[in-house]
Design a protein around this motif. Structure first.
Motif, PDB file in Angstrom:
ATOM      1  N   THR A   1       0.803  -1.222   0.000  1.00 29.85           N
ATOM      2  CA  THR A   1       0.000   0.000   0.000  1.00 29.85           C
ATOM      3  C   THR A   1       0.839   1.276   0.000  1.00 29.85           C
ATOM      4  O   THR A   1       0.304   2.372  -0.156  1.00 29.85           O
ATOM      5  CB  THR A   1      -0.911   0.042   1.237  1.00 29.85           C
ATOM      6  OG1 THR A   1      -0.089  -0.034   2.414  1.00 29.85           O
ATOM      7  CG2 THR A   1      -1.901  -1.107   1.230  1.00 29.85           C
ATOM      8  N   GLY A   2       2.131   1.130   0.192  1.00 26.95           N
ATOM      9  CA  GLY A   2       2.982   2.305   0.277  1.00 26.95           C
ATOM     10  C   GLY A   2       3.119   2.864   1.681  1.00 26.95           C
ATOM     11  O   GLY A   2       3.835   3.850   1.890  1.00 26.95           O
ATOM     12  N   TYR A   3       2.458   2.240   2.663  1.00 23.56           N
ATOM     13  CA  TYR A   3       2.556   2.728   4.042  1.00 23.56           C
ATOM     14  C   TYR A   3       4.001   2.683   4.532  1.00 23.56           C
ATOM     15  O   TYR A   3       4.492   3.628   5.178  1.00 23.56           O
ATOM     16  CB  TYR A   3       1.685   1.901   4.983  1.00 23.56           C
ATOM     17  CG  TYR A   3       0.197   2.146   4.860  1.00 23.56           C
ATOM     18  CD1 TYR A   3      -0.303   3.386   4.493  1.00 23.56           C
ATOM     19  CD2 TYR A   3      -0.724   1.128   5.148  1.00 23.56           C
ATOM     20  CE1 TYR A   3      -1.664   3.608   4.401  1.00 23.56           C
ATOM     21  CE2 TYR A   3      -2.086   1.338   5.051  1.00 23.56           C
ATOM     22  CZ  TYR A   3      -2.560   2.578   4.680  1.00 23.56           C
ATOM     23  OH  TYR A   3      -3.903   2.802   4.589  1.00 23.56           O
TER      24      TYR A   3
ATOM     25  N   GLN B   1       6.803   2.733   2.835  1.00 26.78           N
ATOM     26  CA  GLN B   1       7.648   3.734   2.188  1.00 26.78           C
ATOM     27  C   GLN B   1       7.350   5.128   2.720  1.00 26.78           C
ATOM     28  O   GLN B   1       8.268   5.934   2.935  1.00 26.78           O
ATOM     29  CB  GLN B   1       7.443   3.700   0.673  1.00 26.78           C
ATOM     30  CG  GLN B   1       8.401   4.615  -0.087  1.00 26.78           C
ATOM     31  CD  GLN B   1       9.849   4.265   0.169  1.00 26.78           C
ATOM     32  OE1 GLN B   1      10.265   3.134  -0.040  1.00 26.78           O
ATOM     33  NE2 GLN B   1      10.629   5.241   0.647  1.00 26.78           N
ATOM     34  N   ARG B   2       6.071   5.426   2.938  1.00 32.63           N
ATOM     35  CA  ARG B   2       5.725   6.739   3.487  1.00 32.63           C
ATOM     36  C   ARG B   2       6.323   6.905   4.876  1.00 32.63           C
ATOM     37  O   ARG B   2       6.829   7.975   5.226  1.00 32.63           O
ATOM     38  CB  ARG B   2       4.212   6.917   3.543  1.00 32.63           C
ATOM     39  CG  ARG B   2       3.791   8.351   3.864  1.00 32.63           C
ATOM     40  CD  ARG B   2       2.294   8.451   4.055  1.00 32.63           C
ATOM     41  NE  ARG B   2       1.583   7.939   2.894  1.00 32.63           N
ATOM     42  CZ  ARG B   2       0.330   7.490   2.929  1.00 32.63           C
ATOM     43  NH1 ARG B   2      -0.342   7.474   4.083  1.00 32.63           N
ATOM     44  NH2 ARG B   2      -0.260   7.070   1.840  1.00 32.63           N
TER      45      ARG B   2
END
Length: 302
Positions: free
Chosen positions: A55-57, A59-60
């Motif tokens: 989900t990109g969590y 990386q964020r």
């Protein structure tokens, strides 16, 4: 009986939002069938190993950690981001498991100088606003204080994925006091609840229209709603935190000293500094997945 959240519109969104909700909802339904001591770490692992990266969590979280800790090496950033995602997953399933979560907290005794102020406010029928953050599990203090006999409602910000929000938000209404969705009418309802001597929780650590306050060394746009309402109603404003313990399942609940009534910006700065102190002790327990430092136009600063 399940309480209703005030002013929650029917869910709408993109096909991607709908598919993401279905996938997460399916996982939650499967995990809920497992024993509590198994489901909590399993959901943490799912967010850490699969959902967070996809989900990109993760990386964020790494990007935010790099912003605040520029000297931290990539290995340590990845480890902290993974620990953040693990705590995020555990928090989600704990809040879906609110009855089992409450049992787990049944012997947890809150500590801190705010307990005396809370008891006095309750005796005086004076409104109380609890301020907390996406740290540890923000529902742990409300669970513990509700068990002690306090009825605590809340004002919450709906999630961007309205399909997921429709059922996740219901976890907050299954127990405790009335819960209101953030917005003009929701804030009015929350204020009316407090006017009668009620108690409510407000999470303040998301990017919002308001003022830019220093948070972990970077300007972060912060709503002044908690301070504004406290000043208007002469409410006691008390920070509290649910701090996850090393076993991953237990919590310490700290009820901190009230925030002095001064000006709204100064009060929000003091609240922010309380959170910074908690993050300094347990940096992986804050939700680094939020877009906390995103730019906003026409925002004033302090």
């Amino acid at each position: 009986m399940t309480r209703q959240i005030t002013d929650t519109p029917p869910p709408t969104g993109s096909t991607t939002d709908w598919l993401a909700d279905r996938a997460l909802r399916g996982l939650i339904n499967v995990v809920l069938k497992l024993p509590y001591e198994t489901r909590v770490p399993m959901m943490g692992s799912a967010l850490r190993r699969a959902i967070g990266p996809l989900t990109g969590y993760r990386q964020r979280a790494e990007d935010n950690i790099a912003l605040i800790y520029p000297d931290m090496g990539p290995y340590d950033r990845r480890a902290m981001a993974e620990a953040c995602c693990d705590n995020f997953g555990r928090t989600i399933i704990e809040n879906y498991s609110w009855q089992d979560f409450g049992k787990r907290l049944s012997e947890t005794a809150p500590t801190g100088p705010g307990l005396a102020a809370l008891a006095q406010a309750s005796a005086d029928k004076r409104p109380v606003i609890f301020v907390t953050a996406h740290f540890g599990n923000h529902e742990a203090p409300r669970q513990v204080l509700t068990r002690m006999g306090y009825e605590i409602g809340g004002l919450y910000r709906p999630m961007q994925n309205s399909y997921f929000n429709a059922h996740y938000a219901a976890t907050m209404t299954s127990w405790g006091g009335p819960v209101f969705a953030q917005g003009r009418r929701g804030t009015m309802g929350f204020t009316r609840h407090l006017k009668s001597g009620g108690m409510g929780t407000l999470l303040f650590d998301v990017s919002a229209k308001g003022i830019a306050l220093p948070f972990l060394g970077q300007p972060a746009h912060t709503s002044t709603s908690a301070a504004d309402i406290a000043l208007r109603l002469n409410a006691v404003i008390i920070p509290y935190f649910g701090i996850r313990q090393p076993d991953g399942l237990s919590f310490a609940v700290e009820v901190e000293a009230p925030i002095a009534h001064t000006t709204a910006p100064d009060m929000m700065l003091a609240i922010t500094q309380r959170l910074e102190a908690q993050i300094a002790r347990n940096p992986h327990q804050w939700f680094w997945v939020h877009r906390r430092w995103k730019a906003r136009k026409n925002a004033s600063s302090v």
